[in-house]
Design an enzyme around this catalytic site. Structure first.
Site, PDB file in Angstrom:
ATOM      1  CG  ASP A 339      -2.465  -3.350  -1.024  1.00 22.97           C
ATOM      2  OD1 ASP A 339      -1.666  -4.001  -1.655  1.00 22.97           O
ATOM      3  OD2 ASP A 339      -3.195  -2.656  -1.645  1.00 22.97           O
ATOM      4  CB  THR A 341       0.483   0.531  -1.847  1.00 25.78           C
ATOM      5  OG1 THR A 341       1.047   0.118  -3.029  1.00 25.78           O
ATOM      6  CG2 THR A 341       0.583   1.945  -1.646  1.00 25.78           C
ATOM      7  CG  ASP A 580      -5.268   2.120   1.151  1.00 25.85           C
ATOM      8  OD1 ASP A 580      -5.583   1.412   0.286  1.00 25.85           O
ATOM      9  OD2 ASP A 580      -4.150   2.787   0.811  1.00 25.85           O
TER      10      ASP A 580
END
Length: 844
Positions: A339, A341, A580
């Protein structure tokens, strides 16, 4: 542990204000069938009473879940104890114990140690993760008996009136009864980083976090019924990481099991025929000696030790290895999905620049911007500005309109002639200002194309009235913000590129923005290298083609993340996935290697094989390097173990054909295994090895080990037969001097051990040369290791205690004969090494 599975709150900076290329609000993808039932009609101000709470607890309607992060202790023990390897050695160990020859049962220690290593490592990893979960256990405020109290999220019950404030994690599913400027970050569920405004009556779901405002809702779905926990429950089903090394060893053990089934009656029959008159104990001991040699017990132990030491080393680098094979697994990865982020970016936005649009003094603009950001209820964007620009001392705030995702602007009126200053999305604030509007849009578009976030700073003489945008606004400057790129991101991605590992960015954000950030860290993203996932398919079969030619995927739903990972696997790739959020959990589970950030959701950490304890993506090259070291070194020394197994098979068959006793006692093979295989393999497995991973571990091992083992077996046969022809031995045997149990032989009868001693010496010479070949290039520490072990072996033959323990006996002539036969075997091993394809590269 009973704890609700709720992710950590995302950084406030992830919900940036006014980005023109962001969606305002999106529903949770794939959850249309999970509509939250309306909560009972409760008194909004009172909440539940103590009696009502107790009733729901008794009915099990609580937020507690059985969120086991890994297997139970019993499951760990069972998986490490009840193996084919342990069954084979365990049965042979029992047979040796029955005979009372405990010196020949040393190999049984390996059985216990190997199981212990696996159990201890997995248990410690489980404890460590459980401890982390406890340390980060969240709390929430609920209204009970008319009072607001703070309780652990696990203690929430159905129908509780829950109060949400900025920074809270939503612990359950329900509908809002009240809201004031409430905005939720749903990136854990959707991957979309925009904050979503919520109003009374809207649904809220567990796994989201509050980034602005306040609100209250009644908990309609709690515990296992909550959406985030439904995902976590599916993700928590335990699956073991695939290990080519372990698969190859298990396949080898499977083949060897059948070899043992065939060799067992052959060995017992041949030994009964050869030495049956010495008693059943001698038959069992000699038979076991051959069968133990068929089991690569040290290879299994070495694999566990190599993985364990690598896991310990990585823990020192803040990488928690939850499954031992994951160290090897990452070394086999050829595609890493990540990802934006948390990997490419830190997750926070930072103020980058202030670009004046007219002749207004820049210092005055900075003062105005600093005053606007000096807000106790600042959102992530204003906090980023406040971190970079100090608040002026003489600006008195009179009225404020907080930022809202629906209106996309915030404003404040200041005392005196300072007027009203507004900051927000340029496409909203430039309306009605045709002079220069097109130029502003053009500059905003250029900056947004590079991944920046651009807001417009404007002012007016009119004061704020209510929540309406005042008139007479004049654009003054562009405020440029950017997501903070990780300083080590480019170096990490460059490393993977150099190693031939492809990168796929799979994000819920705008693909243009993600592609721009990817370019900033050095990824090559062509004109067609970024796609909006809403325009492509949603099944692995539909995505197999596009996943190969595309680097950046934006607006990706959780279901598509999982499908993209499976599409890569269907195309033959070994895929790693980092994440996450709860929305990443199922993709991490399906990936060959799942990597979770420690500040992420518990659901992702529960299914990941690796957890980055400090959240630094830059640790992955270290994991890859450790994996390569493990694979390369285990493959290097596996040749030693398999060569010994082949040698034992040749010796068993030869003894049966020639009606000879098996040449060795179990203790003889224990010595050979220790000094030429076990001890050196342990050290060789710790050495550096940067060779890239190549598939075909077992094939390459067998290509060298089989001919090397055949040579060693022939060396044993020749040396044994030569020693059997010794005149003194022939005369002693003719007189019946070597009959009877070995333990009852007089010291004068040590001549009976000449053949076994000769075979052991010749085998040691041959296997020491196999060790020299596989240890190349011979660095100083490797040469020291080999010569040190040779010295230990010589002492065993020279020291009386060593000779007595191993029943060694020889004459000078016999010793020279054995050395010559062993040397011939070493020459043959060198020829095999030089002619076997790929062997030089494997040991370089």
């Amino acid at each position: 542990m009973n704890a609700v599975t709720t992710p950590s709150a995302a950084p406030a900076g992830r919900a940036a204000a006014g980005a023109p290329d962001r969606a305002v609000a999106t529903p949770v993808p794939g959850t249309a069938d999970l509509a939250v039932p309306a909560a009972p009609d409760l008194v909004a101000e009172r909440g539940l009473t103590a009696a009502e709470v107790a009733e729901r607890i008794a009915q099990g309607r609580t937020n507690a879940t059985d969120a086991g992060l890994s297997r139970s202790v019993w499951q760990i023990v069972r998986a490490n104890v009840f193996t084919r390897f342990n069954a084979i050695l365990g049965a042979l160990f029992v047979l040796i114990l029955i005979t009372g020859s405990f010196a020949d049962g040393v190999f049984g220690i390996v059985l216990i140690v190997n199981s212990g290593i696996g159990i201890v490592q997995e248990y410690l990893a489980k404890r460590k993760l459980d401890r982390l979960a406890l340390l980060h256990a969240p709390t929430i405020r609920v209204v009970r008996d008319g009072r607001t109290v703070e309780i652990p999220t696990a203690d929430v019950v159905q129908d509780d009136l829950i109060e949400l404030r900025t920074g809270d994690q939503v612990p359950a599913d329900g509908r809002l009864t009240s809201a004031s400027g409430l905005e939720l970050n749903e990136s854990n569920l959707t991957g979309e980083s925009d904050s979503i405004p919520k109003a009374p009556g809207d649904e809220v779901r567990s796994g989201t976090s509050v980034v602005a405002g306040t609100g209250r809702f009644t908990a309609a779905a709690v515990g296992a019924d909550a959406y985030a926990n439904r995902i976590a429950a599916e993700a928590r089903r335990f699956t073991r990481t695939r290990s080519e090394i372990q698969d190859s060893v298990n396949r080898l053990l499977k083949y060897i099991t059948w070899v043992i089934v065939i060799a067992l009656p052959l060995q017992i029959w041949s030994q009964y025929r050869a030495i049956g008159d010495q008693g059943w104990r001698e038959v069992v001991i000699r038979s076991t000696g051959g069968l133990v040699g068929l089991v690569p017990e040290g290879l299994v132990l070495l694999t566990s030790v190599a993985f364990l030491l690598a896991a310990v080393q990585l823990t020192r680098q803040q990488v928690l290895v939850q499954e031992l094979p994951a160290v090897e697994g990452l070394a086999r990865v050829d595609v890493v999905c990540l990802d934006k982020t948390g990997t490419l970016t830190v997750g926070d936005i930072v103020f980058e620049d202030l670009l004046p649009l007219d002749v207004y003094d820049e210092q005055d603009l900075r003062e105005a911007l600093g005053a606007l950001a000096d807000d106790a209820n600042a959102n992530g964007t204003l906090k980023a500005v406040a971190d970079a620009i100090p608040a002026p001392q003489d600006w008195e705030r009179r009225h404020t309109v907080a930022f809202n995702s629906a209106r996309k602007w915030s404003a404040a009126t200041f005392a005196g002639a300072r007027g009203t200053w507004v900051m927000g999305a340029p496409d909203v604030l430039v309306r009605g200002h045709e002079d220069g509007a097109e130029e502003i849009r053009h500059r905003v578009g250029e900056l947004a194309g590079t991944g920046r976030r651009v807001l417009l700073l404007a002012n007016t003489d009119q004061a704020l009235h209510g929540q309406d945008l005042p008139g007479g606004i004049v654009p003054r400057a562009l405020v440029v913000l950017s997501e903070q790129v990780r300083p080590d991101a480019k170096e990490t991605l460059d490393f993977f590129a150099a190693q031939g590992v492809a990168i796929k960015i799979i994000s819920g954000d705008n693909p243009t923005t993600v592609a721009a950030i990817a370019r900033r860290v050095g990824l090559e993203v062509g004109p067609e290298g970024a796609v909006d996932a809403r325009t492509i398919g949603s099944t692995p079969e539909e995505l197999r083609d596009i996943v190969e030619r595309t680097t950046v995927f934006g607006r990706v739903s959780p279901e598509q993340k999982r499908a993209l990972v499976n599409a890569l696997k269907m195309n033959g790739h070994v895929a790693a996935m980092t994440g996450d959020g709860v929305n990443d959990a199922l993709a991490l589970k399906d990936a060959d290697i799942g990597v979770a950030m420690n500040n992420g959701a518990q659901a992702t950490k529960a299914v990941a094989q690796l957890v980055l304890l400090d959240g630094r993506f830059s640790h992955l090259p270290s994991v890859l390097a450790e994996g390569r070291r493990v694979i390369g070194n285990v493959e290097r020394v596996a040749n030693l173990f398999v060569a010994k197994n082949v040698m034992s098979l040749i010796a068993i068959v030869s003894a049966a054909v020639a009606a000879l006793p098996f040449p060795f006692l179990p203790r003889h093979l224990t010595l050979v295994s220790a000094v030429t295989i076990g001890i050196p393999s342990f050290f060789l497995a710790l050495g550096p090895n940067k060779r890239r991973y190549l598939p075909g571990f077992l094939r390459r091992v067998l290509r060298f080990a089989v001919p090397a083992g055949v040579i060693a077996g022939l060396v044993v046969l020749v040396s044994y037969l030569v020693a059997k022809k010794e005149p003194a031995l022939l005369a002693w045997e003719a007189a019946g001097g070597c009959k009877g149990p070995a333990a009852e032989l007089a010291s004068a009868k040590q001549i009976c051990w000449h053949p076994s001693t000769a075979a052991t010496v010749a085998l040691l010479i041959t296997f020491f040369w196999i060790l020299v070949v596989l240890a190349r290039p011979l660095r100083a520490w490797k040469a020291g290791l080999v010569f040190g072990l040779i010295g230990v072996t010589v002492l065993v033959f020279l020291v009386p205690a060593g000779r007595d323990f191993f029943d060694f006996a020889f004459t000078p002539a016999l010793l020279w004969q054995s050395l010559l036969v062993g040397a011939a075997g070493a020459v043959a091993i060198e020829v095999v090494y030089r002619t076997t394809p790929g062997m030089k590269a494997a040991t370089s």
